[in-house]
Scaffold this motif. Structure first.
Motif, PDB file in Angstrom:
ATOM      1  N   ILE A 187       0.716  -1.153   0.139  1.00 38.74           N
ATOM      2  CA  ILE A 187       0.028  -0.560   0.415  1.00 38.74           C
ATOM      3  C   ILE A 187       0.802   1.255   0.288  1.00 38.74           C
ATOM      4  CG2 ILE A 187      -2.073   1.064   1.593  1.00 38.74           C
ATOM      5  CD1 ILE A 187      -2.278  -1.548   3.113  1.00 38.74           C
ATOM      6  N   CYS A 188       0.927   1.891  -0.630  1.00 36.19           N
ATOM      7  CA  CYS A 188       1.939   3.154  -0.992  1.00 36.19           C
ATOM      8  C   CYS A 188       0.764   4.153  -1.102  1.00 36.19           C
ATOM      9  CB  CYS A 188       2.207   3.189  -2.123  1.00 36.19           C
ATOM     10  SG  CYS A 188       3.441   4.770  -2.711  1.00 36.19           S
ATOM     11  N   LEU A 189       1.547   5.583  -0.547  1.00 38.89           N
ATOM     12  CA  LEU A 189       0.319   6.440   0.315  1.00 38.89           C
ATOM     13  C   LEU A 189       1.128   7.967  -0.043  1.00 38.89           C
ATOM     14  CD1 LEU A 189      -0.219   5.359   4.077  1.00 38.89           C
ATOM     15  CD2 LEU A 189      -2.141   5.680   2.223  1.00 38.89           C
ATOM     16  N   PRO A 190       1.393   8.484  -1.143  1.00 43.27           N
ATOM     17  CA  PRO A 190       2.287   9.075  -2.204  1.00 43.27           C
ATOM     18  C   PRO A 190       1.256  10.695  -1.844  1.00 43.27           C
ATOM     19  CG  PRO A 190       1.748   7.872  -3.381  1.00 43.27           C
ATOM     20  CD  PRO A 190       1.217   7.308  -2.597  1.00 43.27           C
ATOM     21  N   SER A 191       1.934  11.773  -1.776  1.00 42.92           N
ATOM     22  CA  SER A 191       1.215  12.707  -1.544  1.00 42.92           C
ATOM     23  C   SER A 191       1.915  13.141  -3.282  1.00 42.92           C
ATOM     24  CB  SER A 191       1.231  13.689  -0.967  1.00 42.92           C
ATOM     25  OG  SER A 191       2.909  14.571  -0.926  1.00 42.92           O
ATOM     26  N   TYR A 192       0.865  14.272  -3.488  1.00 39.17           N
ATOM     27  CA  TYR A 192       0.835  15.117  -5.612  1.00 39.17           C
ATOM     28  C   TYR A 192       2.337  14.745  -5.239  1.00 39.17           C
ATOM     29  CZ  TYR A 192       1.057  17.283  -9.932  1.00 39.17           C
ATOM     30  OH  TYR A 192       1.051  17.971 -11.008  1.00 39.17           O
ATOM     31  N   GLU A 193       2.590  16.490  -4.371  1.00 38.45           N
ATOM     32  CA  GLU A 193       4.040  16.646  -4.036  1.00 38.45           C
ATOM     33  C   GLU A 193       5.396  15.578  -4.408  1.00 38.45           C
ATOM     34  OE1 GLU A 193       0.929  19.531  -3.712  1.00 38.45           O
ATOM     35  OE2 GLU A 193       1.357  17.551  -2.370  1.00 38.45           O
ATOM     36  N   ASP A 194       5.331  14.585  -3.328  1.00 41.12           N
ATOM     37  CA  ASP A 194       5.887  13.937  -3.194  1.00 41.12           C
ATOM     38  C   ASP A 194       6.688  13.236  -4.485  1.00 41.12           C
ATOM     39  OD1 ASP A 194       6.269  14.976  -0.324  1.00 41.12           O
ATOM     40  OD2 ASP A 194       5.257  13.481   0.749  1.00 41.12           O
ATOM     41  N   ILE A 195       5.670  12.616  -5.112  1.00 39.13           N
ATOM     42  CA  ILE A 195       6.142  11.462  -6.027  1.00 39.13           C
ATOM     43  C   ILE A 195       6.539  12.245  -7.010  1.00 39.13           C
ATOM     44  CG2 ILE A 195       3.856  11.670  -6.626  1.00 39.13           C
ATOM     45  CD1 ILE A 195       6.429   8.690  -5.813  1.00 39.13           C
TER      46      ILE A 195
END
Length: 310
Positions: A187-195
């Protein structure tokens, strides 16, 4: 008793600027991304434990009291007499919220692989960690990698929230380390800015594909005021944001992650869990601080029922 969700990382004591006294008043609370997520999951009814270390100080004791109140098992949290419990400040202006951290040499940053309670990890259903968990020191990064190896070998799902903080490490190292954690995540939970910073891409679908192609089994891409995008290689679900009156988004992403994990462990499908988490995250922005505004399950379900009415 084994916890269904184990979170690993650095807990912190928070001082959050309020609008009182010309900005000179601060509300004392708690933070640390994975601790926030653990509390969010516990408030939704999940069985949760935490893995970390705190100092032998007043702030460490405050955090243990917090976890006890919240029903988060802290048996996996050590006390390091040579370290200290980290703190941070949150300031607000018309550009959003800004963080100032005091954590170098903290007890959590001194964690080592040999400190891990391996049997607790093997007995869990989900191990949750973040980019911050790995970025606070080289030994903490090694600890995270060892925890993931233990979880994967035992069939425990791994949840990874990118939470990129470039004050903690250079972008080249962040990219290399995070790609490895994304590769191993269920389960990967990236934010838009991070990824976007990690991949160099800017389209939401392309960002989800980037994570899936690295090896993530499921991606829940957090898009802030644009909602979220869920993808698992078979289907793609776009979630609209839940209406709210935001004043402080400090812990919204952590609330989303914790609530999502709680509902997945409870047996919800991805879309149902994602819709629930989106509402929980929205409600968490309606108060100051990372922990205090995190809603409990009854408040989330009431908001979902209200939102479904014509």
């Amino acid at each position: 008793m084994a916890a269904d969700i184990l979170a690993l990382g650095e807990p912190m004591v928070e001082f959050n600027q309020t609008g009182a006294d010309g900005g000179r008043s601060y509300l004392q609370g708690f933070g640390g991304d994975t601790s926030n997520a653990a509390i969010a999951a516990a408030r939704q009814g999940a069985s949760v434990g935490y893995l970390s270390a705190v100092g032998d100080d007043v702030y460490g004791r405050m955090l243990r009291e917090l976890w006890t109140r919240e029903g988060v098992d802290d048996a996996g949290v050590g006390t390091d007499a040579l370290g200290f419990t980290a703190v941070y400040f949150v300031n607000h202006d018309d550009k959003g919220h800004h963080f100032s951290f005091f954590r170098k040499g903290s007890a959590a940053s001194r964690m080592r692989p040999q400190d891990l309670p391996l049997e607790r990890i093997r007995a869990a259903k989900v191990l949750h960690l973040s980019g911050i968990s790995a970025a606070i020191s080289d030994t903490a990064c090694d600890t995270c990698l060892a925890a993931v190896d233990t979880a994967k070998s035992a069939g425990v799902r791994v949840s990874f929230d990118t939470n990129l903080r470039l004050k903690l490490w250079p972008i080249a190292r962040a990219r290399a380390v995070m790609r490895e954690f994304i590769r191993q995540s269920d389960i990967c939970l990236p934010s838009y800015e991070d990824i976007s910073a990690i991949s160099g891409l800017d389209d939401a679908d392309a960002l989800a594909d980037f994570c899936l192609q690295l090896g993530a089994k499921t991606v829940a891409l957090k898009l802030g005021e644009r909602g979220a995008l869920l993808a698992d290689g078979q289907k793609r679900i776009r979630l609209q944001p839940h209406p709210c009156q935001p004043v402080d988004a400090t812990g919204a992403g952590d609330t989303f992650g914790g609530a999502l994990l709680a509902r997945l462990v409870a047996g919800d499908d991805l879309e149902t869990a994602g819709r629930y988490a989106t509402v929980a995250a929205a409600l968490s922005t309606e108060g100051y601080g990372a922990v205090e505004p995190i809603p409990r399950a009854d408040a989330v379900r009431a908001a979902m029922t209200q939102g479904s009415k014509p």
